[in-house]
Design a protein around this motif. Structure first.
Motif, PDB file in Angstrom:
ATOM      1  N   LEU A 248     -35.713   0.758  -1.701  1.00  0.00           N
ATOM      2  CA  LEU A 248     -36.967   0.682  -1.897  1.00  0.00           C
ATOM      3  C   LEU A 248     -37.605  -0.714  -1.796  1.00  0.00           C
ATOM      4  CD1 LEU A 248     -39.456   2.135  -2.985  1.00  0.00           C
ATOM      5  CD2 LEU A 248     -38.796   1.587  -5.306  1.00  0.00           C
ATOM      6  N   ILE A 249     -36.928  -1.776  -2.183  1.00  0.00           N
ATOM      7  CA  ILE A 249     -37.498  -2.949  -1.940  1.00  0.00           C
ATOM      8  C   ILE A 249     -37.710  -3.335  -0.352  1.00  0.00           C
ATOM      9  CG2 ILE A 249     -37.312  -5.599  -2.180  1.00  0.00           C
ATOM     10  CD1 ILE A 249     -36.121  -4.982  -4.677  1.00  0.00           C
ATOM     11  N   LYS A 250     -36.550  -3.048   0.413  1.00  0.00           N
ATOM     12  CA  LYS A 250     -36.653  -3.175   1.865  1.00  0.00           C
ATOM     13  C   LYS A 250     -37.712  -2.079   2.586  1.00  0.00           C
ATOM     14  CE  LYS A 250     -31.670  -4.257   2.097  1.00  0.00           C
ATOM     15  NZ  LYS A 250     -30.428  -3.660   2.618  1.00  0.00           N
ATOM     16  N   ALA A 251     -37.929  -0.928   2.049  1.00  0.00           N
ATOM     17  CA  ALA A 251     -39.066  -0.060   2.453  1.00  0.00           C
ATOM     18  C   ALA A 251     -40.273  -0.636   2.221  1.00  0.00           C
ATOM     19  CB  ALA A 251     -38.613   1.168   1.884  1.00  0.00           C
ATOM     20  N   PHE A 252     -40.553  -1.138   0.943  1.00  0.00           N
ATOM     21  CA  PHE A 252     -41.937  -1.722   0.376  1.00  0.00           C
ATOM     22  C   PHE A 252     -42.100  -2.805   1.457  1.00  0.00           C
ATOM     23  CE2 PHE A 252     -43.906  -4.806  -2.009  1.00  0.00           C
ATOM     24  CZ  PHE A 252     -44.875  -4.172  -2.601  1.00  0.00           C
ATOM     25  N   LYS A 253     -41.409  -3.485   1.802  1.00  0.00           N
ATOM     26  CA  LYS A 253     -41.678  -4.540   2.844  1.00  0.00           C
ATOM     27  C   LYS A 253     -42.043  -4.183   4.014  1.00  0.00           C
ATOM     28  CE  LYS A 253     -39.210  -8.255   0.489  1.00  0.00           C
ATOM     29  NZ  LYS A 253     -38.550  -9.584   0.379  1.00  0.00           N
ATOM     30  N   LEU A 254     -41.861  -2.828   4.523  1.00  0.00           N
ATOM     31  CA  LEU A 254     -42.458  -2.561   5.723  1.00  0.00           C
ATOM     32  C   LEU A 254     -43.799  -1.770   5.704  1.00  0.00           C
ATOM     33  CD1 LEU A 254     -39.244  -0.705   6.896  1.00  0.00           C
ATOM     34  CD2 LEU A 254     -39.851  -2.823   7.683  1.00  0.00           C
ATOM     35  N   LEU A 255     -44.483  -1.486   4.611  1.00  0.00           N
ATOM     36  CA  LEU A 255     -45.475  -0.862   4.324  1.00  0.00           C
ATOM     37  C   LEU A 255     -46.940  -1.753   4.784  1.00  0.00           C
ATOM     38  CD1 LEU A 255     -44.908   0.486   0.602  1.00  0.00           C
ATOM     39  CD2 LEU A 255     -44.524   1.797   2.830  1.00  0.00           C
ATOM     40  N   LYS A 256     -47.791  -0.917   5.203  1.00  0.00           N
ATOM     41  CA  LYS A 256     -48.928  -1.792   5.561  1.00  0.00           C
ATOM     42  C   LYS A 256     -50.136  -1.292   4.896  1.00  0.00           C
ATOM     43  CE  LYS A 256     -47.239  -1.339  10.378  1.00  0.00           C
ATOM     44  NZ  LYS A 256     -46.641  -2.840  10.396  1.00  0.00           N
ATOM     45  N   GLY A 257     -50.511  -2.282   4.174  1.00  0.00           N
ATOM     46  CA  GLY A 257     -51.843  -2.146   3.355  1.00  0.00           C
ATOM     47  C   GLY A 257     -51.393  -2.742   2.109  1.00  0.00           C
ATOM     48  N   CYS A 349     -37.703  12.714   0.739  1.00  0.00           N
ATOM     49  CA  CYS A 349     -37.338  12.182   2.079  1.00  0.00           C
ATOM     50  C   CYS A 349     -35.841  11.578   1.900  1.00  0.00           C
ATOM     51  CB  CYS A 349     -38.029  11.038   2.407  1.00  0.00           C
ATOM     52  SG  CYS A 349     -37.928   9.636   1.401  1.00  0.00           S
ATOM     53  N   ASP A 350     -35.151  11.271   3.153  1.00  0.00           N
ATOM     54  CA  ASP A 350     -33.918  10.688   3.145  1.00  0.00           C
ATOM     55  C   ASP A 350     -33.999   9.227   2.573  1.00  0.00           C
ATOM     56  OD1 ASP A 350     -31.369   9.693   3.762  1.00  0.00           O
ATOM     57  OD2 ASP A 350     -31.544  10.190   5.826  1.00  0.00           O
ATOM     58  N   THR A 351     -33.671   8.977   1.412  1.00  0.00           N
ATOM     59  CA  THR A 351     -33.793   7.756   0.855  1.00  0.00           C
ATOM     60  C   THR A 351     -32.568   6.933   1.185  1.00  0.00           C
ATOM     61  OG1 THR A 351     -32.719   8.407  -1.273  1.00  0.00           O
ATOM     62  CG2 THR A 351     -34.984   8.594  -1.296  1.00  0.00           C
ATOM     63  N   LYS A 355     -36.363   3.488   6.925  1.00  0.00           N
ATOM     64  CA  LYS A 355     -37.771   3.880   7.481  1.00  0.00           C
ATOM     65  C   LYS A 355     -38.265   5.140   7.259  1.00  0.00           C
ATOM     66  CE  LYS A 355     -36.741   1.138  11.612  1.00  0.00           C
ATOM     67  NZ  LYS A 355     -36.801   1.296  13.312  1.00  0.00           N
ATOM     68  N   SER A 356     -37.680   5.940   6.769  1.00  0.00           N
ATOM     69  CA  SER A 356     -37.852   7.399   6.227  1.00  0.00           C
ATOM     70  C   SER A 356     -38.491   7.067   4.942  1.00  0.00           C
ATOM     71  CB  SER A 356     -36.693   8.279   6.008  1.00  0.00           C
ATOM     72  OG  SER A 356     -37.061   9.351   5.537  1.00  0.00           O
ATOM     73  N   LEU A 357     -37.989   6.420   4.006  1.00  0.00           N
ATOM     74  CA  LEU A 357     -38.472   6.001   2.517  1.00  0.00           C
ATOM     75  C   LEU A 357     -40.020   5.385   2.969  1.00  0.00           C
ATOM     76  CD1 LEU A 357     -38.637   6.159  -0.519  1.00  0.00           C
ATOM     77  CD2 LEU A 357     -36.796   4.224  -0.241  1.00  0.00           C
ATOM     78  N   ALA A 358     -39.928   4.414   3.638  1.00  0.00           N
ATOM     79  CA  ALA A 358     -41.333   3.477   3.772  1.00  0.00           C
ATOM     80  C   ALA A 358     -42.197   4.512   4.550  1.00  0.00           C
ATOM     81  CB  ALA A 358     -41.110   2.460   4.947  1.00  0.00           C
ATOM     82  N   MET A 359     -41.858   5.383   5.553  1.00  0.00           N
ATOM     83  CA  MET A 359     -43.036   6.404   6.020  1.00  0.00           C
ATOM     84  C   MET A 359     -43.431   7.344   5.088  1.00  0.00           C
ATOM     85  SD  MET A 359     -40.917   6.957   9.795  1.00  0.00           S
ATOM     86  CE  MET A 359     -42.169   8.441  10.195  1.00  0.00           C
ATOM     87  N   THR A 360     -42.739   7.814   3.946  1.00  0.00           N
ATOM     88  CA  THR A 360     -43.153   8.749   3.131  1.00  0.00           C
ATOM     89  C   THR A 360     -44.126   8.231   2.391  1.00  0.00           C
ATOM     90  OG1 THR A 360     -40.932   9.950   3.525  1.00  0.00           O
ATOM     91  CG2 THR A 360     -42.450  10.266   1.365  1.00  0.00           C
ATOM     92  N   ILE A 361     -44.009   7.215   1.778  1.00  0.00           N
ATOM     93  CA  ILE A 361     -44.800   6.372   1.018  1.00  0.00           C
ATOM     94  C   ILE A 361     -45.910   6.084   1.594  1.00  0.00           C
ATOM     95  CG2 ILE A 361     -45.296   4.318  -0.281  1.00  0.00           C
ATOM     96  CD1 ILE A 361     -42.040   4.086  -1.021  1.00  0.00           C
ATOM     97  N   GLN A 362     -46.158   5.729   3.038  1.00  0.00           N
ATOM     98  CA  GLN A 362     -46.977   5.303   3.710  1.00  0.00           C
ATOM     99  C   GLN A 362     -48.025   6.699   4.086  1.00  0.00           C
ATOM    100  OE1 GLN A 362     -47.339   1.697   5.118  1.00  0.00           O
ATOM    101  NE2 GLN A 362     -49.422   2.579   5.107  1.00  0.00           N
ATOM    102  N   LYS A 363     -47.090   7.718   4.122  1.00  0.00           N
ATOM    103  CA  LYS A 363     -48.223   8.831   4.427  1.00  0.00           C
ATOM    104  C   LYS A 363     -48.924   9.356   3.335  1.00  0.00           C
ATOM    105  CE  LYS A 363     -47.350  13.800   5.348  1.00  0.00           C
ATOM    106  NZ  LYS A 363     -46.158  15.117   5.568  1.00  0.00           N
ATOM    107  N   ILE A 364     -48.419   8.914   2.011  1.00  0.00           N
ATOM    108  CA  ILE A 364     -49.151   9.283   0.787  1.00  0.00           C
ATOM    109  C   ILE A 364     -50.357   8.438   0.684  1.00  0.00           C
ATOM    110  CG2 ILE A 364     -49.170   9.289  -1.558  1.00  0.00           C
ATOM    111  CD1 ILE A 364     -46.284  10.335  -1.539  1.00  0.00           C
TER     112      ILE A 364
END
Length: 405
Positions: A248-257, A349-351, A355-364
Motif C-alpha cells: 500500500l505504501i508503494k502504491a500510495f507513492k505512485l498516486l497523482k493528486g 483488485c490484485d493487491t 500498480k493494480s492497487l495504485a490504479m484502483t485507488i486512483q480510479k476512485i
C-alpha cells in the motif's frame, strides 16, 4: 425468549482467549456469540486459557460465566517472543495434547452442558474434540482463520500466499485432520473460506456458513470528500507483512493528486516496524498513528484500503469502515470479496500487484461520481454483517439441529 422460541440451552464455549485477552477478530466474535446467546436466556459458560497455574472461576461478565484454565503446553502463547525451536515444539505438542483432558472433564462434569461450541482452540489441541465426544456431546466448531491447515494460521510464507498447505504444515496439522471426525459440524465465516478448506480436503464432516455480524451503529459522514480536498486513505489492524502495508505504501507513492495515508494499529514486530519506516522515508503525507479507536479513525477517513496478501476469512475492518460510510478497496480473493460489492460500496483488485492497487485507488479519486455512489452504497451493503440477531438465529437453529441428530 428469542425469535425462534427455543428452550434455553446450557452451552459450553471453548476458546483460546477471552476478555481481557482480546487478540483480534476471532476473540471479538466469540464475545458477541456468547453474550448474544446469554441475552436470549441460554446459560453460557466459557472455558478459556490463561497464564495462571490452576483453574480459576471468574465473576460473570454480561451474563457469561468464565472459567480460566492453565495452558498444558510449554508456555503461555502471549508471553515474550520464543525461539523457532520452542514454537515448533509447542505446535507439535498441540497436534495431539491430552494434558487438558483432566481439566476438561472437570469442567464438563461441573457445567453439564447440552452442547459445546469451540472457537479458536490453539493451546487446547484438537484432541479435545474426541474427549468432548466421549461425553456424547455435540461439538460445533467455528473456523475463523486457516489455523486448522497452517501452523501460523495465515497460509503465508516467504512473502507469498500459500494456495495449499506446505509439507511442514501438513505434518503440524495432521492431528487436526485426524481428530476432525469427532466434530458434529464446522461453521465457516464465509463461502470463500468454506470452499478453500474443501479444496484442501478438510473437514470430512458437515459444514455450513454463518457470516460474522457485529452490532455496529451506522453513521453518515458530515462532509463527503470532493476533488478540491485531500483524500485521506486509511489502513487499520495489526500491522504485519501479510496484511499488505508495504504494498500500500508503494502504491500510495505512485498516486497523482492530493493524498494522505493514515496507518492505524500496532506493528507485529520491531523488525517490520523498522522496515516500514525505511519505506516511508519521512514522507510527511504518511502518518503512523499506533493503536487508535476504530470509530474515531474511520470518521476521519475518505477511503479504507484492506490490501491483504493472505486469504482473509472475513474482514471485520471492512464492515466497520462501511458502517462509517467510508468506501473500501480490498483484495480480490478470500472472504473480503463477499463484503465488497463491486461498484456499490468499493472496488477489489490484485493487491499483490502494486500498480493494480495504485490504479484502483486512483480510479476512485479521479471519478467523483463513482466515489459518491460508493459512499451511498456503504450502509445498505453491510446489512447482514451487522445483523447480530440474524446471526444468533442461525447459531440457535444449528444447535437445535445437532441436538436432534
Amino acid at each position: 425468549m428469542n425469535n425462534l422460541d427455543l428452550q434455553p440451552l446450557n452451552i459450553l464455549f471453548i476458546a483460546s482467549y477471552y476478555v481481557p485477552y482480546m487478540i483480534g477478530g476471532a476473540e471479538k466474535m466469540l464475545k458477541i456469540h456468547a453474550e448474544s446467546l446469554a441475552q436470549r436466556g441460554h446459560h453460557v459458560t466459557i472455558a478459556t486459557l490463561g497464564p495462571q497455574s490452576g483453574i480459576v472461576k471468574e465473576s460473570p461478565v454480561n451474563g457469561v460465566d468464565i472459567i480460566r484454565m492453565p495452558v498444558r503446553n510449554l508456555f503461555w502463547p502471549l508471553e515474550t517472543r520464543k525461539s523457532y525451536i520452542q514454537k515448533i515444539s509447542w505446535h507439535l505438542i498441540d497436534c495431539y495434547n491430552p494434558m487438558h483432558f483432566h481439566d476438561l472433564k472437570q469442567v464438563i462434569r461441573e457445567v453439564r452442558p447440552q452442547l459445546v461450541i469451540c472457537e479458536s482452540i490453539a493451546g487446547w489441541s484438537p484432541a479435545i474434540w474426541k474427549e468432548i465426544a466421549s461425553f456424547n456431546l455435540p461439538v460445533l466448531q467455528f473456523v475463523h482463520d486457516q489455523s486448522f491447515l497452517c501452523g501460523k494460521g495465515i497460509m503465508f510464507k516467504n512473502g507469498h500466499y500459500c494456495s495449499k498447505p506446505c509439507l511442514d504444515c501438513r505434518i503440524l496439522r495432521l492431528g487436526y485432520l485426524i481428530s476432525s471426525r469427532y466434530v458434529s459440524h464446522f461453521i465457516f465465516v464465509s463461502h470463500s473460506q468454506q470452499q478453500f478448506y474443501k479444496e484442501c480436503h478438510f473437514p470430512k464432516v458437515p459444514s455450513t456458513v454463518i457470516y460474522n455480524a457485529e452490532p455496529l451503529s451506522l453513521e453518515k459522514k458530515n462532509e463527503i470528500w470532493n476533488p478540491t480536498k485531500v483524500m485521506r486513505i486509511g489502513i487499520l489492524g495489526t500491522l504485519t507483512r501479510h496484511k499488505g502495508l508495504l504494498n500500500l505504501i508503494k502504491a500510495f507513492k505512485l498516486l497523482k493528486g492530493r493524498f494522505e495515508l493514515f496507518v492505524g494499529g500496532n506493528f507485529g514486530s520491531e523488525a517490520f516496524h523498522n522496515e516500514t519506516l525505511l519505506l516511508v522515508d519521512d514522507d510527511p503525507r504518511i502518518h503512523l498513528m499506533g493503536r487508535v479507536n476504530s470509530d474515531d479513525f474511520f470518521r476521519h477517513m475518505d477511503l479504507t484500503v484492506v490490501p491483504s496478501l493472505w486469504f482473509e476469512s472475513f474482514g471485520l475492518v471492512a464492515v466497520e469502515s462501511c458502517a462509517k460510510q467510508v468506501p473500501i478497496v480490498v483484495s480480490n480473493f478470500g472472504g473480503l470479496t463477499e463484503i465488497v460489492q463491486e461498484g456499490i460500496n468499493g472496488l477489489s483488485c490484485d493487491t499483490t500487484n502494486i500498480k493494480s492497487l495504485a490504479m484502483t485507488i486512483q480510479k476512485i479519486h479521479d471519478d467523483e461520481q463513482l466515489y459518491k455512489r460508493l459512499v451511498e452504497g456503504t450502509h445498505s451493503s453491510i446489512a447482514k454483517f451487522i445483523d447480530v440477531n440474524g446471526m444468533t438465529d442461525q447459531i440457535e437453529l444449528l444447535s437445535q439441529s445437532v441436538l436432534k441428530r
